[in-house]
Motif scaffolding. Structure first.
Motif, PDB file in Angstrom:
ATOM      1  N   ALA A   4      -0.415   9.862  -5.987  1.00 24.31           N
ATOM      2  CA  ALA A   4      -0.675  10.102  -4.568  1.00 24.31           C
ATOM      3  C   ALA A   4      -0.720   8.787  -3.804  1.00 24.31           C
ATOM      4  O   ALA A   4      -1.234   7.778  -4.304  1.00 24.31           O
ATOM      5  CB  ALA A   4      -1.999  10.846  -4.380  1.00 24.31           C
ATOM      6  N   LEU A   5      -0.200   8.820  -2.607  1.00 16.28           N
ATOM      7  CA  LEU A   5      -0.336   7.692  -1.691  1.00 16.28           C
ATOM      8  C   LEU A   5      -1.645   7.852  -0.931  1.00 16.28           C
ATOM      9  O   LEU A   5      -1.854   8.856  -0.243  1.00 16.28           O
ATOM     10  CB  LEU A   5       0.835   7.646  -0.713  1.00 16.28           C
ATOM     11  CG  LEU A   5       0.781   6.535   0.341  1.00 16.28           C
ATOM     12  CD1 LEU A   5       0.837   5.155  -0.311  1.00 16.28           C
ATOM     13  CD2 LEU A   5       1.932   6.686   1.343  1.00 16.28           C
ATOM     14  N   HIS A   6      -2.525   6.892  -1.069  1.00 14.34           N
ATOM     15  CA  HIS A   6      -3.810   6.892  -0.369  1.00 14.34           C
ATOM     16  C   HIS A   6      -3.594   6.409   1.061  1.00 14.34           C
ATOM     17  O   HIS A   6      -2.952   5.382   1.290  1.00 14.34           O
ATOM     18  CB  HIS A   6      -4.774   5.964  -1.116  1.00 14.34           C
ATOM     19  CG  HIS A   6      -6.207   6.101  -0.741  1.00 14.34           C
ATOM     20  ND1 HIS A   6      -6.672   5.909   0.543  1.00 14.34           N
ATOM     21  CD2 HIS A   6      -7.305   6.405  -1.492  1.00 14.34           C
ATOM     22  CE1 HIS A   6      -7.989   6.081   0.567  1.00 14.34           C
ATOM     23  NE2 HIS A   6      -8.386   6.388  -0.656  1.00 14.34           N
ATOM     24  N   CYS A  13      -0.871   3.486   9.911  1.00 18.10           N
ATOM     25  CA  CYS A  13       0.168   4.494  10.028  1.00 18.10           C
ATOM     26  C   CYS A  13      -0.443   5.843  10.407  1.00 18.10           C
ATOM     27  O   CYS A  13      -1.547   6.166   9.970  1.00 18.10           O
ATOM     28  CB  CYS A  13       0.859   4.594   8.672  1.00 18.10           C
ATOM     29  SG  CYS A  13       2.328   5.587   8.621  1.00 18.10           S
ATOM     30  N   ASN A  14       0.255   6.655  11.200  1.00 13.71           N
ATOM     31  CA  ASN A  14      -0.273   7.995  11.472  1.00 13.71           C
ATOM     32  C   ASN A  14       0.077   8.942  10.324  1.00 13.71           C
ATOM     33  O   ASN A  14       0.840   8.608   9.414  1.00 13.71           O
ATOM     34  CB  ASN A  14       0.199   8.526  12.830  1.00 13.71           C
ATOM     35  CG  ASN A  14       1.673   8.844  12.876  1.00 13.71           C
ATOM     36  OD1 ASN A  14       2.269   9.320  11.913  1.00 13.71           O
ATOM     37  ND2 ASN A  14       2.290   8.587  14.023  1.00 13.71           N
ATOM     38  N   ILE A  15      -0.485  10.130  10.386  1.00 13.43           N
ATOM     39  CA  ILE A  15      -0.491  10.993   9.211  1.00 13.43           C
ATOM     40  C   ILE A  15       0.887  11.583   8.907  1.00 13.43           C
ATOM     41  O   ILE A  15       1.256  11.752   7.732  1.00 13.43           O
ATOM     42  CB  ILE A  15      -1.564  12.090   9.399  1.00 13.43           C
ATOM     43  CG1 ILE A  15      -2.108  12.549   8.053  1.00 13.43           C
ATOM     44  CG2 ILE A  15      -1.066  13.247  10.227  1.00 13.43           C
ATOM     45  CD1 ILE A  15      -3.429  13.289   8.175  1.00 13.43           C
ATOM     46  N   LEU A  16       1.670  11.884   9.929  1.00 11.36           N
ATOM     47  CA  LEU A  16       3.004  12.416   9.680  1.00 11.36           C
ATOM     48  C   LEU A  16       3.925  11.352   9.090  1.00 11.36           C
ATOM     49  O   LEU A  16       4.762  11.648   8.223  1.00 11.36           O
ATOM     50  CB  LEU A  16       3.602  12.988  10.964  1.00 11.36           C
ATOM     51  CG  LEU A  16       2.906  14.220  11.536  1.00 11.36           C
ATOM     52  CD1 LEU A  16       3.624  14.686  12.806  1.00 11.36           C
ATOM     53  CD2 LEU A  16       2.835  15.354  10.527  1.00 11.36           C
ATOM     54  N   ILE A  21       6.659   8.459   4.401  1.00 12.66           N
ATOM     55  CA  ILE A  21       6.675   7.303   3.506  1.00 12.66           C
ATOM     56  C   ILE A  21       6.419   7.733   2.064  1.00 12.66           C
ATOM     57  O   ILE A  21       7.094   7.272   1.136  1.00 12.66           O
ATOM     58  CB  ILE A  21       5.630   6.264   3.966  1.00 12.66           C
ATOM     59  CG1 ILE A  21       6.064   5.624   5.284  1.00 12.66           C
ATOM     60  CG2 ILE A  21       5.432   5.178   2.902  1.00 12.66           C
ATOM     61  CD1 ILE A  21       5.020   4.716   5.901  1.00 12.66           C
ATOM     62  N   ALA A  22       5.438   8.609   1.866  1.00  8.03           N
ATOM     63  CA  ALA A  22       5.121   9.063   0.509  1.00  8.03           C
ATOM     64  C   ALA A  22       6.338   9.716  -0.134  1.00  8.03           C
ATOM     65  O   ALA A  22       6.658   9.469  -1.308  1.00  8.03           O
ATOM     66  CB  ALA A  22       3.943  10.026   0.535  1.00  8.03           C
ATOM     67  N   HIS A  23       7.004  10.551   0.624  1.00 12.70           N
ATOM     68  CA  HIS A  23       8.214  11.213   0.102  1.00 12.70           C
ATOM     69  C   HIS A  23       9.299  10.197  -0.230  1.00 12.70           C
ATOM     70  O   HIS A  23       9.894  10.225  -1.314  1.00 12.70           O
ATOM     71  CB  HIS A  23       8.738  12.218   1.129  1.00 12.70           C
ATOM     72  CG  HIS A  23      10.115  12.720   0.829  1.00 12.70           C
ATOM     73  ND1 HIS A  23      11.247  12.158   1.406  1.00 12.70           N
ATOM     74  CD2 HIS A  23      10.557  13.712   0.018  1.00 12.70           C
ATOM     75  CE1 HIS A  23      12.306  12.789   0.962  1.00 12.70           C
ATOM     76  NE2 HIS A  23      11.929  13.737   0.121  1.00 12.70           N
ATOM     77  N   ASP A  24       9.545   9.289   0.699  1.00 16.04           N
ATOM     78  CA  ASP A  24      10.662   8.365   0.545  1.00 16.04           C
ATOM     79  C   ASP A  24      10.433   7.318  -0.545  1.00 16.04           C
ATOM     80  O   ASP A  24      11.393   6.724  -1.043  1.00 16.04           O
ATOM     81  CB  ASP A  24      10.942   7.644   1.868  1.00 16.04           C
ATOM     82  CG  ASP A  24      11.521   8.568   2.940  1.00 16.04           C
ATOM     83  OD1 ASP A  24      11.841   9.730   2.608  1.00 16.04           O
ATOM     84  OD2 ASP A  24      11.624   8.121   4.092  1.00 16.04           O
ATOM     85  N   LEU A 257       5.333  -1.091   5.733  1.00 16.10           N
ATOM     86  CA  LEU A 257       4.543  -0.097   5.004  1.00 16.10           C
ATOM     87  C   LEU A 257       5.346   0.616   3.919  1.00 16.10           C
ATOM     88  O   LEU A 257       4.784   1.075   2.929  1.00 16.10           O
ATOM     89  CB  LEU A 257       3.941   0.907   5.986  1.00 16.10           C
ATOM     90  CG  LEU A 257       2.943   0.308   6.977  1.00 16.10           C
ATOM     91  CD1 LEU A 257       2.402   1.386   7.908  1.00 16.10           C
ATOM     92  CD2 LEU A 257       1.803  -0.404   6.274  1.00 16.10           C
ATOM     93  N   TYR A 258       6.655   0.704   4.094  1.00 13.12           N
ATOM     94  CA  TYR A 258       7.487   1.241   3.021  1.00 13.12           C
ATOM     95  C   TYR A 258       7.426   0.328   1.794  1.00 13.12           C
ATOM     96  O   TYR A 258       7.344   0.789   0.653  1.00 13.12           O
ATOM     97  CB  TYR A 258       8.937   1.410   3.484  1.00 13.12           C
ATOM     98  CG  TYR A 258       9.207   2.711   4.188  1.00 13.12           C
ATOM     99  CD1 TYR A 258       9.781   3.779   3.513  1.00 13.12           C
ATOM    100  CD2 TYR A 258       8.890   2.877   5.527  1.00 13.12           C
ATOM    101  CE1 TYR A 258      10.035   4.979   4.159  1.00 13.12           C
ATOM    102  CE2 TYR A 258       9.135   4.070   6.190  1.00 13.12           C
ATOM    103  CZ  TYR A 258       9.700   5.115   5.501  1.00 13.12           C
ATOM    104  OH  TYR A 258       9.941   6.307   6.134  1.00 13.12           O
ATOM    105  N   ASP A 259       7.463  -0.982   2.034  1.00 12.55           N
ATOM    106  CA  ASP A 259       7.368  -1.930   0.925  1.00 12.55           C
ATOM    107  C   ASP A 259       6.013  -1.819   0.230  1.00 12.55           C
ATOM    108  O   ASP A 259       5.932  -1.850  -1.005  1.00 12.55           O
ATOM    109  CB  ASP A 259       7.572  -3.358   1.428  1.00 12.55           C
ATOM    110  CG  ASP A 259       8.990  -3.628   1.900  1.00 12.55           C
ATOM    111  OD1 ASP A 259       9.895  -2.839   1.549  1.00 12.55           O
ATOM    112  OD2 ASP A 259       9.190  -4.623   2.630  1.00 12.55           O
ATOM    113  N   ILE A 260       4.952  -1.685   1.019  1.00 12.38           N
ATOM    114  CA  ILE A 260       3.613  -1.566   0.442  1.00 12.38           C
ATOM    115  C   ILE A 260       3.510  -0.312  -0.416  1.00 12.38           C
ATOM    116  O   ILE A 260       2.990  -0.346  -1.539  1.00 12.38           O
ATOM    117  CB  ILE A 260       2.551  -1.534   1.555  1.00 12.38           C
ATOM    118  CG1 ILE A 260       2.382  -2.930   2.135  1.00 12.38           C
ATOM    119  CG2 ILE A 260       1.210  -1.030   1.038  1.00 12.38           C
ATOM    120  CD1 ILE A 260       1.947  -3.956   1.116  1.00 12.38           C
TER     121      ILE A 260
END
Length: 273
Positions: A4-6, A13-16, A21-24, A257-260
């Motif tokens: 899971a991404l915390h 980042c907002n929730i959507l 990001i989690a998916h990608d 944030l994608y990198d993180i």
């Protein structure tokens, strides 16, 4: 096992966008920050829309994190706390999310140890009763810089409450900083572990305050914690639930944030396999 991404790892980042990001970046689930969820709902968002988005990405919502200051026990303060608990619990149920995190901060640190345990027990029992109505459970997070801080205190509250919908989250930094070693985790009943926070950090130096922005500003493997020992302790129990990549890092929050998110997943996989 679900990765899971915390929501704290992508703090700004907002929730959507967290869901995208989690998916990608290769996660199966989300640990939603309650502050982001409440902000989303207060500004016209709905749990129905959010669930459509997460379902569309093939993501589960594993936890809503968190009901803060669950130690509030006086009059209107307790009513407000229980109202917050109800709102988060209802939202979790509507998102098909099994777990809401609950934690105490410093509101009763002036009380005797026995009184702290009595207040926490009474409040957790009241919160758990809300969850029974909605089919939601609660993971207690013990916070290292409060009086309710150790794994054994958390387990004792669970024993006292005696309900089937209360367990623990194994947060590596909080347990390490409170003096709860991996050996205690390894002795746990796996059914009482509702989640894992995969994180690192250090203890304050003499005279240094408990500032999480400083003490937790580490990628796992950079701090003082024996990450592998905690990972192995959790796995030895037979736990096979959600592992949440939690990066409490002001430095990294300024990265892409994608990198993180990618770094957090890859780092977690290196330890847990």
């Amino acid at each position: 096992m679900k990765k899971a991404l915390h929501g704290i790892s992508t703090h700004y980042c907002n929730i959507l966008t967290d869901a995208r990001i989690a998916h990608d970046t290769g996660y199966e689930s989300l640990e939603l920050l309650s502050a982001k969820l409440v902000r989303y709902l207060d500004n016209g968002g709905t749990t129905k829309k959010l669930k459509q988005v997460t379902d569309g990405y093939g993501l589960s919502v594993g936890c809503v994190n968190a009901l803060l200051e669950m130690e509030r026990y006086k009059g209107e303060e307790k009513k407000a706390m229980l109202a917050e608990a109800t709102r988060l619990t209802r939202a979790a149920a509507e998102l098909n999310c099994p777990t809401v995190q609950i934690l105490a901060l410093n509101g009763i640190d002036d009380k005797a140890d026995d009184t702290v345990m009595d207040i926490i027990t009474e409040n957790v029992s009241a919160i758990a009763s809300i969850g029974e109505e909605y089919g939601v459970r609660y993971q207690i997070e013990v916070i290292a810089f409060t009086k309710f801080r150790t794994l054994q205190q958390g387990l004792e509250v669970i024993r006292r409450v005696g309900k089937q919908n209360v367990g623990m989250v194994i947060d590596f930094w909080h347990l390490y900083a409170a003096g709860s070693p991996p050996e205690e985790v390894a002795q746990m009943d796996k059914d009482l572990i509702y989640g894992v926070h995969f994180c690192d950090g250090r203890l304050p130096k003499p005279g240094e305050p408990w500032d999480q922005m400083v003490l937790r500003n580490y990628m796992p493997g950079e701090g003082e914690i024996d990450i592998q020992a905690y990972v192995d302790a959790v796995k030895s129990t037979g736990y096979d639930g959600m592992w949440s990549a939690e990066l409490f890092s002001p430095d990294r929050w300024e990265y892409d944030l994608y990198d993180i998110a990618t770094l957090c997943r890859e780092n977690m996989e290196k330890y847990i396999g």
